[in-house]
Design a protein around this motif. Structure first.
Motif, PDB file in Angstrom:
ATOM      1  N   VAL A 120      -3.087   1.329  -6.126  1.00  0.00           N
ATOM      2  CA  VAL A 120      -2.783   0.217  -5.240  1.00  0.00           C
ATOM      3  C   VAL A 120      -1.275  -0.005  -5.267  1.00  0.00           C
ATOM      4  O   VAL A 120      -0.649   0.017  -6.324  1.00  0.00           O
ATOM      5  CB  VAL A 120      -3.516  -1.066  -5.695  1.00  0.00           C
ATOM      6  N   MET A 121      -0.679  -0.192  -4.097  1.00  0.00           N
ATOM      7  CA  MET A 121       0.747  -0.446  -3.986  1.00  0.00           C
ATOM      8  C   MET A 121       0.961  -1.919  -3.653  1.00  0.00           C
ATOM      9  O   MET A 121       0.319  -2.454  -2.746  1.00  0.00           O
ATOM     10  CB  MET A 121       1.347   0.438  -2.891  1.00  0.00           C
ATOM     11  N   ASP A 122       1.849  -2.573  -4.392  1.00  0.00           N
ATOM     12  CA  ASP A 122       2.235  -3.949  -4.091  1.00  0.00           C
ATOM     13  C   ASP A 122       3.333  -3.917  -3.040  1.00  0.00           C
ATOM     14  O   ASP A 122       4.291  -3.151  -3.155  1.00  0.00           O
ATOM     15  CB  ASP A 122       2.769  -4.649  -5.344  1.00  0.00           C
ATOM     16  N   LEU A 147       8.409  -2.364  -2.167  1.00  0.00           N
ATOM     17  CA  LEU A 147       7.216  -1.606  -2.529  1.00  0.00           C
ATOM     18  C   LEU A 147       7.245  -1.357  -4.035  1.00  0.00           C
ATOM     19  O   LEU A 147       8.303  -1.044  -4.591  1.00  0.00           O
ATOM     20  CB  LEU A 147       7.200  -0.254  -1.815  1.00  0.00           C
ATOM     21  N   ARG A 148       6.089  -1.480  -4.671  1.00  0.00           N
ATOM     22  CA  ARG A 148       5.980  -1.198  -6.111  1.00  0.00           C
ATOM     23  C   ARG A 148       4.713  -0.396  -6.356  1.00  0.00           C
ATOM     24  O   ARG A 148       3.631  -0.787  -5.926  1.00  0.00           O
ATOM     25  CB  ARG A 148       5.912  -2.489  -6.916  1.00  0.00           C
ATOM     26  N   LEU A 149       4.881   0.744  -7.046  1.00  0.00           N
ATOM     27  CA  LEU A 149       3.747   1.585  -7.417  1.00  0.00           C
ATOM     28  C   LEU A 149       3.777   1.837  -8.914  1.00  0.00           C
ATOM     29  O   LEU A 149       4.826   2.189  -9.458  1.00  0.00           O
ATOM     30  CB  LEU A 149       3.810   2.944  -6.715  1.00  0.00           C
ATOM     31  N   ASP A 161      -2.184 -14.398  -2.095  1.00  0.00           N
ATOM     32  CA  ASP A 161      -2.907 -15.279  -1.180  1.00  0.00           C
ATOM     33  C   ASP A 161      -2.062 -15.635   0.035  1.00  0.00           C
ATOM     34  O   ASP A 161      -2.371 -16.575   0.736  1.00  0.00           O
ATOM     35  CB  ASP A 161      -3.290 -16.575  -1.896  1.00  0.00           C
ATOM     36  N   HIS A 162      -0.985 -14.899   0.281  1.00  0.00           N
ATOM     37  CA  HIS A 162      -0.025 -15.321   1.297  1.00  0.00           C
ATOM     38  C   HIS A 162       0.281 -14.192   2.270  1.00  0.00           C
ATOM     39  O   HIS A 162       0.061 -13.021   1.980  1.00  0.00           O
ATOM     40  CB  HIS A 162       1.228 -15.848   0.605  1.00  0.00           C
ATOM     41  N   ASP A 163       0.808 -14.550   3.428  1.00  0.00           N
ATOM     42  CA  ASP A 163       0.986 -13.629   4.544  1.00  0.00           C
ATOM     43  C   ASP A 163       1.888 -12.434   4.267  1.00  0.00           C
ATOM     44  O   ASP A 163       1.612 -11.349   4.752  1.00  0.00           O
ATOM     45  CB  ASP A 163       1.547 -14.384   5.749  1.00  0.00           C
ATOM     46  N   CYS A 164       2.950 -12.597   3.555  1.00  0.00           N
ATOM     47  CA  CYS A 164       3.942 -11.529   3.420  1.00  0.00           C
ATOM     48  C   CYS A 164       3.885 -10.825   2.069  1.00  0.00           C
ATOM     49  O   CYS A 164       4.865 -10.228   1.626  1.00  0.00           O
ATOM     50  CB  CYS A 164       5.329 -12.085   3.695  1.00  0.00           C
ATOM     51  N   ARG A 165       2.748 -10.902   1.401  1.00  0.00           N
ATOM     52  CA  ARG A 165       2.509 -10.182   0.148  1.00  0.00           C
ATOM     53  C   ARG A 165       1.111  -9.592   0.224  1.00  0.00           C
ATOM     54  O   ARG A 165       0.164 -10.271   0.583  1.00  0.00           O
ATOM     55  CB  ARG A 165       2.612 -11.121  -1.052  1.00  0.00           C
ATOM     56  N   VAL A 166       1.017  -8.310  -0.091  1.00  0.00           N
ATOM     57  CA  VAL A 166      -0.272  -7.637   0.044  1.00  0.00           C
ATOM     58  C   VAL A 166      -0.358  -6.502  -0.976  1.00  0.00           C
ATOM     59  O   VAL A 166       0.655  -6.004  -1.447  1.00  0.00           O
ATOM     60  CB  VAL A 166      -0.445  -7.102   1.494  1.00  0.00           C
ATOM     61  N   ARG A 167      -1.579  -6.140  -1.296  1.00  0.00           N
ATOM     62  CA  ARG A 167      -1.835  -4.951  -2.108  1.00  0.00           C
ATOM     63  C   ARG A 167      -2.470  -3.935  -1.173  1.00  0.00           C
ATOM     64  O   ARG A 167      -3.465  -4.224  -0.514  1.00  0.00           O
ATOM     65  CB  ARG A 167      -2.752  -5.282  -3.271  1.00  0.00           C
ATOM     66  N   VAL A 168      -1.876  -2.742  -1.107  1.00  0.00           N
ATOM     67  CA  VAL A 168      -2.318  -1.699  -0.195  1.00  0.00           C
ATOM     68  C   VAL A 168      -2.943  -0.568  -1.002  1.00  0.00           C
ATOM     69  O   VAL A 168      -2.311  -0.050  -1.925  1.00  0.00           O
ATOM     70  CB  VAL A 168      -1.122  -1.164   0.630  1.00  0.00           C
ATOM     71  N   ARG A 169      -4.155  -0.197  -0.670  1.00  0.00           N
ATOM     72  CA  ARG A 169      -4.835   0.910  -1.352  1.00  0.00           C
ATOM     73  C   ARG A 169      -4.288   2.234  -0.821  1.00  0.00           C
ATOM     74  O   ARG A 169      -4.141   2.427   0.374  1.00  0.00           O
ATOM     75  CB  ARG A 169      -6.334   0.829  -1.113  1.00  0.00           C
ATOM     76  N   ILE A 170      -3.970   3.136  -1.744  1.00  0.00           N
ATOM     77  CA  ILE A 170      -3.468   4.458  -1.399  1.00  0.00           C
ATOM     78  C   ILE A 170      -4.660   5.402  -1.268  1.00  0.00           C
ATOM     79  O   ILE A 170      -5.526   5.441  -2.138  1.00  0.00           O
ATOM     80  CB  ILE A 170      -2.506   4.991  -2.491  1.00  0.00           C
ATOM     81  N   GLY A 171      -4.706   6.163  -0.181  1.00  0.00           N
ATOM     82  CA  GLY A 171      -5.795   7.101   0.043  1.00  0.00           C
ATOM     83  C   GLY A 171      -5.772   8.257  -0.940  1.00  0.00           C
ATOM     84  O   GLY A 171      -4.757   8.543  -1.573  1.00  0.00           O
ATOM     85  N   LYS A 172      -6.886   8.943  -1.070  1.00  0.00           N
ATOM     86  CA  LYS A 172      -6.984  10.091  -1.987  1.00  0.00           C
ATOM     87  C   LYS A 172      -5.971  11.174  -1.651  1.00  0.00           C
ATOM     88  O   LYS A 172      -5.548  11.930  -2.506  1.00  0.00           O
ATOM     89  CB  LYS A 172      -8.393  10.652  -1.972  1.00  0.00           C
ATOM     90  N   ASP A 173      -5.554  11.246  -0.380  1.00  0.00           N
ATOM     91  CA  ASP A 173      -4.559  12.235   0.036  1.00  0.00           C
ATOM     92  C   ASP A 173      -3.127  11.715  -0.115  1.00  0.00           C
ATOM     93  O   ASP A 173      -2.168  12.370   0.271  1.00  0.00           O
ATOM     94  CB  ASP A 173      -4.795  12.655   1.477  1.00  0.00           C
TER      95      ASP A 173
END
Length: 122
Positions: free
Chosen positions: A5-7, A63-65, A25-37
């Motif tokens: 997951v990338m912050d 971005l933070r990984l 819980d806010h609009d401009c912060r999200v956790r993005v799941r990285i695909g298997k590829d």
């Protein structure tokens, strides 16, 4: 690839950061799941420049990984062509030091590509 997951965080379109305790819980912060590829995708607004009279930061996205076996990466995605980028970014301590700052070019639909490369831990 392990479950990664990338912050992602940024200022809003008024140049304001949402710095509250529960940051996801806010609009401009999200956790993005990285695909298997290794791919990722998300939709957001264009962040605004922010700062004061003596230091105006260009629009950018953080971005933070953290992936087991690799060095944790914290970086910023800038947008090509902004005059505040690079050595003019008064709030970025490494931007004028000769270190390359990666920028993304947006297409006519407002989409861009930002490749992230991790370094193996030693």
């Amino acid at each position: 690839m392990v479950d990664v997951v990338m912050d992602v965080w940024q200022a809003n379109n008024n140049g304001v950061y949402d710095n509250i305790d529960n940051i996801y819980d806010h609009d401009c912060r999200v956790r993005v799941r990285i695909g298997k590829d290794g791919s990722y995708s998300y939709t957001t607004i264009m962040p605004a420049a922010y700062g004061g009279r003596n230091c105006l930061r260009p629009p950018h996205i953080h971005l933070r990984l953290a992936v087991p076996g690799y060095r944790t990466l914290v970086t910023q995605m800038y947008f090509a062509g902004n005059p505040l980028n690079g050595p003019n970014d008064c709030g970025c301590s490494f931007c004028g030091s000769g270190r390359e700052v990666q920028q993304t070019q947006l297409d006519s639909s407002g989409r861009g590509r930002f490749d992230v490369v991790l370094t193996r831990a030693s």
